[in-house]
Every structure is written in structure tokens, then in C-alpha cells.
Design a protein around this motif. Structure first.
Motif, PDB file in Angstrom:
ATOM      1  N   MET A  79      17.143  46.083  69.192  1.00 36.65           N
ATOM      2  CA  MET A  79      15.899  45.367  68.207  1.00 36.65           C
ATOM      3  C   MET A  79      16.589  44.624  67.342  1.00 36.65           C
ATOM      4  O   MET A  79      17.853  44.469  66.974  1.00 36.65           O
ATOM      5  CB  MET A  79      15.530  46.719  67.392  1.00 36.65           C
ATOM      6  N   VAL A  80      15.745  43.430  66.956  1.00 34.17           N
ATOM      7  CA  VAL A  80      16.306  42.754  66.084  1.00 34.17           C
ATOM      8  C   VAL A  80      16.025  43.189  64.693  1.00 34.17           C
ATOM      9  O   VAL A  80      14.959  43.473  64.334  1.00 34.17           O
ATOM     10  CB  VAL A  80      15.675  41.257  66.103  1.00 34.17           C
ATOM     11  N   THR A  81      17.252  43.321  63.782  1.00 32.94           N
ATOM     12  CA  THR A  81      17.376  43.978  62.582  1.00 32.94           C
ATOM     13  C   THR A  81      16.203  43.335  61.628  1.00 32.94           C
ATOM     14  O   THR A  81      15.374  43.975  61.290  1.00 32.94           O
ATOM     15  CB  THR A  81      18.540  43.928  61.951  1.00 32.94           C
ATOM     16  N   ALA A  82      16.228  42.081  61.617  1.00 35.61           N
ATOM     17  CA  ALA A  82      15.233  41.597  60.579  1.00 35.61           C
ATOM     18  C   ALA A  82      13.596  41.773  60.867  1.00 35.61           C
ATOM     19  O   ALA A  82      12.870  42.044  60.043  1.00 35.61           O
ATOM     20  CB  ALA A  82      15.264  40.073  60.462  1.00 35.61           C
TER      21      ALA A  82
ATOM     22  N   THR B 135      18.925  49.688  70.237  1.00 35.97           N
ATOM     23  CA  THR B 135      20.258  48.851  69.866  1.00 35.97           C
ATOM     24  C   THR B 135      19.662  47.178  70.108  1.00 35.97           C
ATOM     25  O   THR B 135      20.343  46.412  69.475  1.00 35.97           O
ATOM     26  CB  THR B 135      21.486  49.127  70.517  1.00 35.97           C
TER      27      THR B 135
ATOM     28  N   LEU C  53      12.627  45.472  60.016  1.00 33.09           N
ATOM     29  CA  LEU C  53      12.470  45.858  58.792  1.00 33.09           C
ATOM     30  C   LEU C  53      11.104  45.613  58.298  1.00 33.09           C
ATOM     31  O   LEU C  53      10.291  46.449  57.532  1.00 33.09           O
ATOM     32  CB  LEU C  53      13.191  45.077  57.954  1.00 33.09           C
TER      33      LEU C  53
END
Ligand SMILES: Nc1ncnc2c1ncn2[C@@H]1O[C@H](COP(=O)(O)OP(=O)(O)OP(=O)(O)O)[C@@H](O)[C@H]1O
Ligand SMILES: [Mg+2]
Lengths: 873, 225
Positions: free
Chosen positions: A409-412, A407, A415
Motif C-alpha cells: 500500500m502507498v502510505t499517503a 506492505t 491515510l
């Protein structure tokens, strides 16, 4: 992929497809996590079930034995004068009093003793009707002509024996005793009394005795005559008149009772036994808890790896709008499901284990607390639910950190490919780790809570968690001093581990926990075994022991028999030992009194005080103004809070006699505690010249084996038992090993879990690093070299894990030996480090880890094409 | 209606000056825009900032009357699942879900009934010409087919804003055209707004307007840089 549609219930597709189904995709790791949790749950629950059953059975037995009694007057083993019964029976507060004489009768030619209750039938019927005997009916027995069937019996009905006065020489067996002895009505049974023998005839059964209760009932007057206890009682069951306050009466009566006689409520005897076995049970439960913790660590490793591998996937669903709570719920759900399945498997396993253990070891896992009980297994929903809950908690706890990592983690970034390395950038957590370790150290100083070493247990748990947290900080410290410039592989392995210290935590947590568990158990058991061996040597110095009967039974050697043995050719000296049961302290707990010679040449394994005082009491009568010395065991010292120099009042010869504690000694034989006094003092105070055990010191030319038939001829074949100390030592150590069988089992399991853990971790790592390994191969590394690289990394990780595990295990062993065992068993022991074993074990662990990783790596590379599109671990 | 005012983003790790500081743009419902620009200028970062996948260092993004920059992480996530659709250069299909399940994923997140979600996903797959492969796995598809599935997934829940980061970057020009046609048909058909980052002028021509991202902000691509 399996589809789950049970009874129209459709799981949330996100939870199912994105999270729970992933457990199925990495079956091996899942299986292992489940297994680890199942083992922890199974061991813990099995220990509980076994003891719950045994205590249940014991409780049933107590209710049968004490019936409707409100209070019991209980005396020492030698009993008390029956005049007390007449006094009590006349008191207005007492409605009924039922006198009993309890004999642990030795049966010549048989291994087990038989508990015989001498009862007054008319009184018994009103206080303890469950013990009423029923005579065998004529046409039901294939009995011989001597069957003692009441003349009034109707042809088919069972006859209430109250109608028939008990006859001399007849005995009634409980069903369990009848089947144990293999006797039916009409047959005869020989019992030992002193050095003589009496023949009793089985006249019927005691049908009210609980299942598994092996006992016999006979007339009290007959019992007194048969066992030479005329005028003696061992117990009086009381029923109070309506409205009488039990506690008040108890206080009133307490002052009137002769020394050594105490008052109990029927349940107190049960809690006494419960307390004894509880310590043993708690020790095993502790080990089960560590096994469960190992399971949680394994879940942690597997989950962490799985979360790292699914990083892009999580980033995508986060982009598509899954909030952090949803992600956390899913990942914790994975852990909880692992824990639940592990719990269910564990519960099933526990019931299987318990059934097996009952058959193989008896109700106390071989420790000897519950004699004469044959328990059966029953399902206990509350206990089962609690352990299922523990399984779920372990699984959820293991999944918690990986979920937190996911949770955060930086989403960008998630990816983008190549972000996995992020997940292994563990920060050293010196502060938290050292805090936990300090807390563990402080907890060791706490006194036991309700007789349980709670502080010690918490300390062990904090210690393991703290040690695992040390891993990321310690990894670079261990790697730095290693030579750095040798081969490329070596440099690559070091660089990887140094850059990703988190990998050491993920792969090493399971190793640390399982190595620590195995090492601490190895040290503890070894220390105990060595100490026990030394103790036995010190306690059994003679060449041959002649035993009338074990402590607490009806036989003893009289002065004449002792003199005849001492005069045998080849016998240089004798050591007589007399055992007696004492009730001491506020609760009147049973303890053993041991009267024997004590002094420099007849030492006790002291841990405090000295033997000096003993000699002056050997031949002279104690001076009236001086108190004789007593040596107490650690258990007595702890339970009564006594130290060297403290006064100790013992009920001897029908009055209280003051002793001074001259020393504290170590006793592995009697957990309930024992007091040793000089036998000359004992004889002087009681006039009792009887001897239970007689140690014979032989001259060098006399073979104890050859002496045995001579002694047998001298004393009569059937009534004496002879012990060669060497044999006894072997036997005791064998019992010891059996007691710790469960422990050895757990050790093996811990090692297996650790090994499986590291091999799956490295297999998963190899799979998740396929790209990196692929690049290395493009750069010219051979397949074999990649396998070597993985083996090297695994070996280094295992080395670090094993080092930390060794130190942790050593510390755990110290806590077990110095805190937990003294607090729960009142046993002390010298710490013995099995260096050779530990070294061998560590090397094996490291090599096997390297091997497992190499194999896993090879496997991962072989499946390259398939695995590129499919997760398999 | 999407309104971006003076959006700023700064990566400390890279440089002491911000990546961009004065990005402003208006987008009307049903309108689509293509964003071009040099590699590394921050196009992907801009999309991430709009979608809340990355924090911003200044400025404002408004969708309708909601200020997106004021939302916390989870509120943004819940908004995304309703109002946003994504098409990535790397497709990002989940390998262990069937095509239909991949497309149904946004509907699952919205707690739609599973049967209904399945039906809508299949209908959407039919629109991108893949209805016969609905129960197949992503690993059996070509790149162009994968991107068509991704487009179906981006549109299945009728979002208000579709963000596309080089949707045809991994495809050959022939396939790219087919994919772009599907994409813009879908966006226009739903009356949604679209923002597409691309390096290809041909692709950019599918949008209503073409902008160029520079360190000064967004400018009309027609203007000389
Ligand atoms: N997490 C990060 N930390 C530091 N710098 C970053 C991070 N993400 C992106 N950058 C930097 O920000 C700049 C813009 O990156 P971005 O991916 O937005 O470029 P882009 O315009 O999409 O380029 P391309 O056309 O090549 O995709 C780059 O210089 C990149 O190095
Ligand atoms: Mg980009």
C-alpha cells in the motif's frame, strides 16, 4: 482488551497492541480460523496416532512372537514338511532352530478365531523365550479339580513350565486372549479341526506375550495331532551361530528351500503390514491436508478483510515510521498465532479423537488391518511438534498474501478514507492459475514414489490453489451473461462484484476449497460404493454359501460333505471355492490363492483379459505342453508388474508350477492381492479336495432360509457358517460405510467450515462497508433492501464459488479415483456422479450463503452506532 | 536544517503537466513555516513528498546532511520514526489504544522500554492538559481533545521536524486557537522545525513565516499572487 504479562515476559507492544490484539477484537472470525486449522491438524494427527499406535503394538507383538530369532523360515498356509527343520538344525551356521506350527483356530460358538502356536518348549526357550508358558499355581486358582498344575510346583512361586513336559490337550493363553475369551486356568475350550471338534484345557498363561496380543501356546506334537497337521510346520525361527553373515546365509538357504517357503527377518513381516495400512492412512492424511488447506484459505479470507479494515491504521504507523518488514512480521505473526492456537487445539482434539476411535472402531478406523490388537494411546512429542508446525505453517501461509497487500500500500493513499476499494482490485491471474493447473495435470502422470501417490497428492493441492486463483478472472465471465436490466438491487450487486472481483476471492476461497473437498469425497465414495455393490453381485451369484471357516483357518469341507450338500433337494448346482495363502515375489509377500470354477458362466469382474481359457481346464487334465491360466487381481498385477499373457510361477503341491496370466480382475476384498485359478487345475496339481466356501445355486422354489437348518443337521451344528449373499452384501456395505465414517465426518466438517467462512466473510464485509451502505440508505434504500442487496451479492459469490468448487471437486475426484486410489490401494472403480446429491448440495450452499450474508448485514446495520467506533468482527 | 531544492511531483493520472516542479525552501532549526494555497494545488502532496510517504519525480530534500530523496522506503521509515512528527486534519488516533498508548506509539516504534514510554506519554498528555484522561479511549474525546492527543503523539519522541496538515481544519475557531498554541509551544520548546499547511490566516500567523504554494513553486505569502 486482555493484557498479556506472563512470568514477567512483556511482548513487544507494537506486535501485541497493533497486531495480535486485533485477533481478539474480531473474535468470531478468529475462532473460525482456529477451528478450521484445528480440524485439519486434528484429523491428520489422529490418523497418524492411530496407525502409529497400532503399528507399535504390532511391532511389539512381532518381537514377542519372533523373540531373538535372526531369521524366520515361513511357509504357505498349508505349511511345509518338518524334514526341513531337521536339515536346517544340522547346519553349522545355525545355532538354534525352533519349529512352530501356527493355527488360526476356529472356536465353535465364538466369533473370533484364536491364534494357536504349537511350539517345542526346549527349542522355544532358546530362541523365543517371551512365548514360554507358565502353569497356573494351585493356590492361586479357583480352579476345578482338573487344573493341570505341575506336581513340582512350590506352593507360592510361579512355576517355570520347562520343568514339566507339556501334556496332551492343554493350552496356555496370553493375558489378552484370556480376557477376550473370558477363560481362566482349568476351564475348557472347544476348537474346530476340519469338521470335527477337540476340547483343550487351559493350563496357564503366556505372560511374556505383549499387551494386546491375543494368542495361545501348546505343544507342537499335540497341535499337529489335534489339527490334522502331522509332520507339518508353518514356521522355523533360527538363531545364527556367532559371526555368521545373515544376508549371506539367506542367499545360500534361499535356493535350498522348497517352493512357497521363504526366509524373512522378523521386521519384514511388520513392514508388509505397514505397507498395507499405509495406503489407507495416506488417503486419510490427504483429506486432512485438504482440510488444513481449507483452514489456510479461511485464515486468508479473515486476514484479508482485517487488513483492509485496518488500512488507515497501517498507513498511520507506516507514517510514524514502521518499516515494511515490521508490518509484515506483525501480520504474519497474527497468522502464526492463529495457526499455533489452532494447532494446540487440534493436537488436543486429535488425542481425544484417537481415544474415541480406539474404543469405537479399533486400531484401523474400521478398515480391518489389525485384528486382535487393543492399542492404548501414548503421547508422541515428535509427531505432535510436527503437526503443531503444520498448523503454524497453514496459519502463516494464509496470512501471507494479505500481509503482502498491506506492505504494498502507498502510505499517503492509505491515510485517506475510501481507499479500501483498492484492496479488492484483484487482477485476473490466468497465467499463474493455468500454469498451476497444467502442472497438476502433469503430476498425475507420475508413477508412485515409494508406494505412495505423491504426484497425485501434489496435483490435488495445486488444483485447489489454481482454482482459487481463477476466481477473479471467472467472476466477470459468470456475471456477464446474467440479465442486467432488472432491479436496482440486482444492478448494484452486479456492479459491486464486477468492480471488486477481489471480493470474490476473499469470500469465495473458503467455499471453493470446502466444496471441492466435499464434492470430491462424495463422488469418490459414491463411485466406490456403487462399484463395490456391483462387484459383490458379481462375486456372490449363488443363493446360499456354506462356509467351513473363513480363509486362513483350520476348518474345511471335505469331498464327502460337498457331495452330500450337492445332493440336497433344491440344489441345482454348486460352486466350490478353496483358499490358500501363497508367498510370491522377491519379498515373499503373502497373497491369497483362490481356486474355483472360472468361465463365462462363473465370471470374475475382469478389467483386462478374458475368461475363455478357464473352460478348457474344467474337465480335462492340462496338456503337458500348455500352461494353465491364472487370473490375477490388480494388486498382484501392480506389485509383480504382470500383464495379460505373462508367465506366473506358483508354488503348488510342493513344486513350482507355471501359469499364464489370462486376465486381471478387480478385487476389493484382498488388498494384498489374490490369484484365481480353475479349481480343477488346483485339484489336479495338489490332490487337495478340500473346500472352504461352497456356493449353492438353488432352484426358484427353494427358500435358502429353509435350507439352512437342513444343512446344519447334515454337517453338525457347531462347525458350519452359512451366508445369505444378500445379508453378506449388506454386511460388507455396512463395513464399507464404517470405514468411510471418517470421510463422511470430514465432508460434514468441510461444508460447515465453508458456510461459516462465507457468513463471517460477508459479515466482515458488511461491517467494513458500513459507510457505503449508510450512503445507500441515505439515498432511500430501505434497511430490508440493503439486507437483500447483501444476500444477492453473497448468493452470486457463493454461486461462483460453488461452480468453481464443483468443477475442482470433480477433477479432484478423478485424481482420487484414477490416480491416487489405484496407486495406493490397487483398486480401480467406475466413476459414478451423484448428480442429484451435488445439485441439492450446491443449491443449499448458495441459499445458506445468501441467508448468512443477509443476517450478517442486518446485524451490522443494527449495530451501526456501536460499530461506528468499535470493530467487532 | 531542512533544505528543499526544485522538488517535483507528477500524477500521470490527472494531467500531463506536473503538479509542481520547482519547490524550494530552507528551514533553520527551531524555525516554523506555514504553507497556504488553493485547494488542489498540492500542499498535502508536498508534505507527503517531504515525509517520503509518496515518491518524488525530481529535486532534492535534505535533513541535516542527509539526502532524504536517496533513501529507500524502509530506510525512510526508520528515519521518520526518529526525526518526524505528524499532526493530521483527521487526527488518526488508533481507536483501540488508550490515549496514553496512542501517545506512546512513536516510543514503541523506537524500541523504548515500555514502562519508560508509558511515563513519558503520560507526561506529554499532562502538557496538553489531558493527563486525567490518559487511560480513556479516543472515541470518548471531542475533536479538539483528539487533536491535542495527536499533538502529544507528534512531539513525544522529540522529533526534528513536525509536519502538520490542516491541524485545525476539523475544529471550531475557538478550539483551534488553543490547539495551535499548544502545537507551536511544543515545536519551539523542543527546538524542532515545523511545517504547517493551513487555509486559515489566523492559524498561519502562529508560524515564523508564511509561504504560498503555487504551480510556480513556493512564494512569500506577502507577495501578491
Ligand atoms: N494518488 C493520486 N493520484 C492522482 N492524483 C492525485 C493523487 N493524490 C492527489 N492527487 C491530485 O493532486 C492534486 C493535489 O492534491 P493535494 O491533496 O495535494 O491538494 P491540496 O493542496 O492538499 O488540497 P486541499 O487544500 O484541498 O487539501 C489534486 O488535484 C489531486 O486530485
Ligand atoms: Mg490537503
Amino acid at each position: 482488551m486482555p493484557r498479556l504479562r506472563v512470568l514477567g515476559w512483556r511482548p513487544d507492544p507494537i506486535l501485541w497492541h497493533l497486531f495480535l490484539a486485533s485477533l481478539w477484537r474480531r473474535r468470531l472470525a478468529t475462532l473460525l480460523s482456529i477451528l478450521a486449522i484445528a480440524l485439519g491438524v486434528a484429523l491428520g494427527l489422529a490418523v497418524q496416532l492411530i496407525h502409529a499406535e497400532a503399528l507399535n503394538e504390532f511391532g511389539r507383538g512381532m518381537r514377542v512372537l519372533s523373540g531373538e530369532a535372526d531369521l524366520q523360515v515361513v511357509g504357505p498356509q498349508a505349511g511345509f514338511d518338518e524334514a526341513l527343520y531337521l536339515r536346517l538344525a544340522q547346519r553349522p551356521e545355525i545355532a538354534e532352530a525352533s519349529p512352530l506350527l501356527e493355527i488360526e483356530a476356529r472356536l465353535p460358538g465364538r466369533e473370533r478365531n484364536l491364534r494357536i502356536l504349537g511350539v517345542d518348549l526346549f527349542r522355544l526357550a532358546r530362541v523365543t523365550p517371551t512365548l514360554l508358558p507358565v502353569a497356573a499355581v494351585e493356590d492361586e486358582t479357583q480352579a476345578t479339580s482338573g487344573a493341570e498344575t505341575p506336581a513340582l510346583a512350590a506352593p507360592t512361586a510361579r512355576q517355570d513350565f520347562r520343568l514339566q513336559p507339556l501334556q496332551e490337550g492343554v493350552l496356555f493363553l496370553s493375558p489378552a486372549a484370556a480376557s477376550q475369551l473370558g477363560l481362566t486356568s482349568g476351564e475348557q475350550l472347544a476348537v474346530q479341526s476340519g469338521l470335527g471338534q477337540a476340547i483343550l484345557t487351559i493350563a496357564g498363561q503366556v505372560p511374556g506375550a505383549g499387551r494386546g496380543q491375543a494368542l495361545a501356546v501348546m505343544d507342537i506334537a499335540a497341535a499337529q495331532r489335534t489339527f490334522g497337521q502331522i509332520g507339518r510346520l508353518s514356521r522355523i525361527d533360527l538363531r545364527l551361530a556367532p559371526g555368521v553373515d545373515r544376508e549371506g546365509l539367506r542367499r545360500d538357504l534361499a535356493v535350498e528351500l522348497p517352493p512357497g517357503v521363504s526366509l524373512h527377518t522378523p521386521t519384514e513381516a511388520q513392514s508388509e503390514l505397514e505397507g498395507l495400512s499405509r495406503a489407507y492412512r495416506v488417503n486419510l492424511t490427504m483429506l486432512a491436508a485438504i482440510a488444513l488447506l481449507t483452514g489456510a484459505f479461511l485464515v486468508f479470507s479473515a486476514q484479508w478483510l482485517a487488513v483492509v479494515r485496518r488500512r488507515q491504521e497501517f498507513a498511520l504507523v507506516r507514517a510514524l515510521g514502521l518499516d515494511r518488514a515490521g508490518l509484515r512480521r506483525g501480520l504474519l505473526g497474527e497468522g502464526a498465532l492463529l495457526g499455533l492456537v489452532g494447532g494446540v487445539v487440534g493436537v488436543a482434539l486429535a488425542h481425544g479423537l484417537t481415544g474415541l476411535a480406539f474404543r469405537l472402531l479399533g486400531a484401523d478406523l474400521g478398515a480391518g488391518y489389525f485384528r486382535g490388537l487393543t492399542p492404548t494411546l501414548s503421547f508422541q512429542p515428535g509427531l505432535v511438534l510436527a503437526y503443531l508446525g503444520l498448523g503454524v505453517a497453514a496459519g502463516t501461509a494464509g496470512a501471507w498474501l494479505p500481509a503482502r497487500e498491506a506492505t504494498r500500500m502507498v502510505t499517503a493513499r492509505g491515510l485517506r478514507a475510501g481507499d479500501e476499494a483498492e484492496a479488492y482490485h484483484a487482477r485476473p491471474r490466468w497465467g499463474l492459475a493455468l500454469g498451476l493447473l497444467t502442472a497438476a495435470a502433469l503430476l498425475c502422470g507420475l508413477p508412485p514414489l515409494a508406494g505412495l501417490p505423491i504426484g497425485g497428492y501434489l496435483a490435488v493441492l495445486l488444483l485447489v490453489v489454481g482454482a482459487v486463483l481463477l476466481l477473479p478472472g471467472i467472476t466477470p465471465l459468470v456475471l456477464r451473461p446474467l440479465p442486467g436490466r432488472s432491479s436496482t438491487l440486482w444492478r448494484l450487486a452486479r456492479a459491486r462484484l464486477a468492480a471488486a472481483p477481489g471480493q470474490a476471492v476473499v469470500a469465495g476461497a473458503g467455499i471453493v476449497a470446502s466444496v471441492a473437498l466435499a464434492v470430491s469425497m462424495a463422488i469418490m465414495v459414491n463411485s466406490f460404493r456403487v462399484s463395490l455393490g456391483a462387484w459383490l453381485t458379481q462375486m456372490l451369484p449363488a443363493g446360499l454359501y456354506v462356509r467351513a471357516a473363513p480363509a486362513g483357518t483350520s476348518g474345511y469341507l471335505d469331498a464327502a460333505a460337498v457331495a452330500r450338500l450337492a445332493a440336497l433337494p433344491g440344489v441345482q448346482g454348486i460352486r466350490p471355492i478353496r483358499y490358500e495363502t501363497l508367498r510370491l515375489g522377491a519379498g515373499g509377500e503373502a497373497m491369497t490363492l483362490i481356486a474355483r470354477p472360472i468361465g463365462a458362466e462363473a465370471p470374475l469382474p475382469l478389467v483386462a483379459g478374458s475368461l475363455e481359457a478357464g473352460i478348457s481346464y474344467r474337465h480335462v487334465d492340462p496338456a503337458p505342453h500348455r500352461f494353465p491360466p491364472a487370473w490375477i487381481t490388480e494388486a498382484v498385477a501392480d506389485r509383480l508388474g504382470l500383464g495379460v499373457g505373462a508367465p506366473l510361477d506358483l508354488p503348488l503341491g510342493g513344486r513350482m508350477q507355471r501359469f499364464l496370466v489370462a486376465g486381471i480382475w478387480r478385487d476389493y476384498a484382498r488388498q494384498q492381492g489374490a490369484v484365481a485359478i480353475e479349481i480343477a487345475t488346483y485339484r489336479h496339481l495338489t490332490g487337495d479336495e478340500g473346500v472352504n466356501d461352497l456356493g449353492l445355486f438353488l432352484d426358484a422354489s427353494t427358500d435358502p432360509q429353509a435350507l439352512m437348518p437342513v444343512i446344519r443337521d447334515l454337517l453338525g451344528k457347531a462347525v458350519t457358517e452359512m451366508i445369505l449373499p444378500g445379508e453378506l452384501r449388506g454386511m460388507i456395505l455396512a463395513i464399507f460405510d464404517r470405514t468411510f465414517l471418517v470421510t463422511y465426518l470430514m465432508e460434514a466438517v468441510a461444508v460447515m467450515i465453508g458456510l461459516f467462512g462465507i457468513s463471517t466473510s460477508f459479515a466482515a464485509l458488511a461491517t467494513s462497508r458500513r459507510k457505503e451502505l449508510g450512503i445507500l440508505r441515505h439515498l432511500g434504500l430501505l434497511r430490508r433492501q440493503v439486507a437483500h442487496l447483501l444476500a444477492l451479492e453473497a448468493g452470486l459469490t457463493a454461486l461462483i464459488g460453488v461452480l468453481v468448487g464443483l468443477v475442482t471437486g470433480g477433477a479432484m475426484a478423478l485424481i482420487l479415483i484414477k490416480v491416487i486410489n489405484p496407486q495406493s490401494f490397487h483398486w480401480s472403480m467406475e466413476v459414478q456422479w451423484p448428480w442429484g446429491l451435488l445439485l441439492l448440495f450446491s443449491l443449499a450452499m448458495i441459499l445458506l450463503s445468501a441467508l448468512a450474508a443477509a443476517l450478517a448485514g442486518r446485524q451490522a446495520m443494527r449495530q451501526e452506532a456501536v460499530l461506528a467506533v468499535r470493530e467487532d468482527w | 536544517m531542512l533544505a528543499i531544492d526544485n522538488l517535483a511531483k507528477h500524477f500521470d493520472a490527472v494531467e500531463d503537466r506536473p503538479l509542481f516542479a520547482t519547490v524550494s525552501m530552507r528551514l533553520a532549526p527551531g524555525e516554523s513555516v506555514a504553507i497556504m494555497g488553493e485547494s488542489g494545488v498540492g500542499k498535502s502532496t508536498l508534505l507527503n513528498c517531504i515525509a517520503g510517504l509518496e515518491g518524488v519525480d525530481g529535486g532534492r530534500v535534505q535533513l541535516g546532511d542527509r539526502d532524504l530523496t536517496a533513501l529507500d522506503e524502509d530506510a525512510f521509515a526508520r528515519l521518520r520514526r526518529r526525526d518526524f512528527g505528524f499532526v493530521f486534519q483527521a487526527f488518526h488516533l488508533l481507536p483501540h489504544l488508550t490515549l496514553a498508548q496512542n501517545v506512546a506509539l512513536p516510543l514503541w516504534l523506537l524500541d523504548r522500554d515500555a514502562v519508560e514510554a508509558d511515563e513519558r506519554a503520560r507526561a506529554m498528555l499532562a502538557r496538553v492538559g489531558l493527563d486525567r484522561r490518559a487511560d480513556d479511549w479516543p472515541r470518548h474525546l471531542s475533536g479538539g481533545e483528539m487533536q491535542r492527543v495527536a499533538i502529544a503523539r507528534a512531539l513525544v519522541h522529540a522529533p526534528r521536524l513536525v509536519l502538520c496538515d490542516e491541524p485545525t481544519g476539523n475544529l471550531d475557531p475557538g478550539r483551534a486557537l488553543g490547539v495551535l498554541e499548544l502545537l507551536f509551544e511544543g515545536i519551539r520548546g523542543a527546538g524542532a522545525m515545523g511545517i504547517m499547511v493551513t487555509h486559515s490566516r489566523q492559524a498561519a500567523a502562529f508560524a515564523d513565516r508564511v509561504l504560498r504554494l503555487t504551480s510556480q513553486g513556493l512564494v512569500d505569502a506577502a507577495e501578491p499572487s
